[in-house]
Design an enzyme around this catalytic site. Structure first.
Site, PDB file in Angstrom:
ATOM      1  N   CYS A 116       4.640  -9.033   1.703  1.00 44.65           N
ATOM      2  CA  CYS A 116       5.210  -7.679   1.732  1.00 44.65           C
ATOM      3  C   CYS A 116       4.127  -6.611   1.785  1.00 44.65           C
ATOM      4  CB  CYS A 116       6.147  -7.456   0.547  1.00 44.65           C
ATOM      5  SG  CYS A 116       5.324  -7.478  -1.056  1.00 44.65           S
ATOM      6  N   CYS A 167      11.270 -14.389  -5.651  1.00 41.09           N
ATOM      7  CA  CYS A 167       9.972 -13.921  -5.168  1.00 41.09           C
ATOM      8  C   CYS A 167       8.920 -15.023  -5.320  1.00 41.09           C
ATOM      9  CB  CYS A 167       9.566 -12.685  -5.963  1.00 41.09           C
ATOM     10  SG  CYS A 167       7.901 -12.091  -5.600  1.00 41.09           S
ATOM     11  N   CYS A 222      11.294   2.285   8.198  1.00 37.02           N
ATOM     12  CA  CYS A 222      10.547   1.027   8.321  1.00 37.02           C
ATOM     13  C   CYS A 222      11.084  -0.012   7.335  1.00 37.02           C
ATOM     14  CB  CYS A 222       9.061   1.263   8.058  1.00 37.02           C
ATOM     15  SG  CYS A 222       8.055  -0.237   8.141  1.00 37.02           S
ATOM     16  N   CYS A 265       8.144   5.805   3.549  1.00 40.79           N
ATOM     17  CA  CYS A 265       8.538   4.553   4.215  1.00 40.79           C
ATOM     18  C   CYS A 265       9.487   4.814   5.393  1.00 40.79           C
ATOM     19  CB  CYS A 265       9.196   3.595   3.219  1.00 40.79           C
ATOM     20  SG  CYS A 265       8.043   2.858   2.037  1.00 40.79           S
ATOM     21  N   ASP A 325      -0.232  -3.472 -17.067  1.00 43.62           N
ATOM     22  CA  ASP A 325       0.629  -4.572 -16.620  1.00 43.62           C
ATOM     23  C   ASP A 325       1.536  -5.131 -17.715  1.00 43.62           C
ATOM     24  OD1 ASP A 325       1.652  -6.544 -14.829  1.00 43.62           O
ATOM     25  OD2 ASP A 325       0.216  -7.991 -15.595  1.00 43.62           O
ATOM     26  N   CYS A 366       2.947  -4.368   5.774  1.00 40.45           N
ATOM     27  CA  CYS A 366       3.156  -2.919   5.646  1.00 40.45           C
ATOM     28  C   CYS A 366       2.215  -2.137   6.561  1.00 40.45           C
ATOM     29  CB  CYS A 366       2.941  -2.502   4.196  1.00 40.45           C
ATOM     30  SG  CYS A 366       3.082  -0.719   3.920  1.00 40.45           S
TER      31      CYS A 366
END
Length: 378
Positions: A243, A214, A191, A188, A134, A247
């Site tokens: 998000c 965000c 979509c 994806c 990260d 999905c």
């Protein structure tokens, strides 16, 4: 050294130490990513938490002399709580995003990567390895995509066929020339559910996010959140899962492989009012093991105030007045004033009027004035 045999041994060993998926890729530069990062920078779409040197983010050779490959790892985390608590009138609760359930994932992944590195060095003592999770220079997502862990979804998450996007990612640069795995084709298609579900429109288009809008980013900031965006935050006190939950690839995906990732519902879905008065020590004791605690208590407390306004929790008026009149931090006083305006009522109105006479900070005065306008509309 037989790199092919070693690769297979690493794959087998990874399963024994709790790595749910592993992939291998070259240490060549991430040229396509460079172009995307430059464009993000030009548009001011970055969060500011990233490594600022774009070349370090795309060129492994700047991080290790003569790198030959990168190993990507993924660990699946739960998407549902086994035990649940409910939010009810007078006892409203906030929510941490799923990626902040259980023990801080940075610690979990570093543990797995440390064990993997020890295994490699036992087999190849002169090998060189550099691991990161990260906060490292490389893009976890770009590495995982190229190493075949999953495809990069329109929601800007890596989506794995096995675990959806509910995975933590980490990587290790090595001096060993492992055969690279094949990337997974984007699935994806047409979509756009994640883009449509984003509360603030932060997903500009598939695969492009404006981090400044965000909610996951906003809940980590320490200053005032722009007024139009506050209402979008709801009861989120750290991060956002919209998000991901929208999905289709995540439907039915819920894995409880790792005990240290199991959420304590009283911690990850905490009562809001008690958060407002936590000392630093109390905050660390309650939330310190979560990834979502890394910015300290200020953002969490501010977000708890916004959540109480979201619920229009009249039982919190007293606590909010206390914050507005006694907290030493302008962001807390101002956000509390805004929340009182949203909740409304005569008690809130009188407190706002008194605060307007005594407050000296210009930003807080602006929030109090907005609060008074709101309280007259409630």
């Amino acid at each position: 050294m037989d790199a092919a045999q070693l690769k297979q041994e690493i794959i087998e060993y990874s399963k024994t130490i709790g790595i749910d998926k592993i992939g291998f890729t070259t240490a060549s530069t991430f040229d396509e990513l460079r172009n995307r990062l430059i464009r993000q920078q030009e548009l001011n779409y970055q969060s500011g938490f990233e490594e600022k040197d774009i070349e370090k983010r795309v060129n492994p050779s700047l991080l290790m002399d003569t790198p030959r490959s990168i190993i990507a790892v993924a660990l699946a985390y739960p998407s549902k709580m086994n035990e649940r608590v409910t939010s009810k009138k007078g006892e409203r609760r906030g929510i941490f995003c799923r990626a902040s359930w259980g023990e801080d994932y940075h610690l979990i992944l570093r543990d797995r990567l440390k064990k993997l590195e020890a295994f490699i060095l036992e087999k190849v003592p002169d090998a060189r390895c550099k691991s990161m999770v990260d906060t490292g220079e490389l893009s976890d997502r770009a590495v995982a995509e190229r190493a075949g862990i999953g495809w990069s979804g329109k929601n800007c998450s890596i989506i794995t066929p096995e675990f959806g996007s509910y995975v933590y990612l980490g990587e290790m640069i090595t001096s060993i020339p492992f055969e690279p795995d094949q990337p997974i084709e984007d699935q994806c298609g047409s979509c756009n559910k994640c883009i449509e579900a984003c509360p603030t429109g932060a997903l500009v288009q598939g695969g492009q996010i404006n981090a400044q809008k965000c909610i996951g980013f906003l809940t980590q900031t320490k200053d005032f959140i722009e007024e139009p965006l506050r209402a979008k935050i709801g009861n989120r006190i750290y991060g956002c899962d919209s998000c991901q939950t929208s999905c289709p690839e995540n439907k039915g995906k819920n894995f409880h492989f790792h005990e240290e990732m199991e959420p304590d519902p009283e911690i990850v879905k905490p009562l809001l009012k008690p958060i407002l008065q936590l000392s630093n020590r109390e905050f660390k004791e309650k939330f310190g093991q979560l990834a979502g605690s890394w910015r300290g208590k200020k953002p969490i407390q501010r977000n708890a105030i916004i959540a109480l306004a979201h619920f229009k929790d009249e039982t919190a008026v007293g606590e909010l007045i206390e914050v507005m009149t006694k907290d030493t931090r302008p962001v807390m006083r101002g956000t509390a004033a805004w929340a009182l305006g949203k909740i409304g009522g005569e008690t809130a109105k009188l407190a706002l009027e008194k605060a307007l006479e005594k407050e000296t900070d210009e930003e807080v005065l602006t929030e109090i004035s907005h609060g008074l306008k709101e309280v007259n509309l409630v």
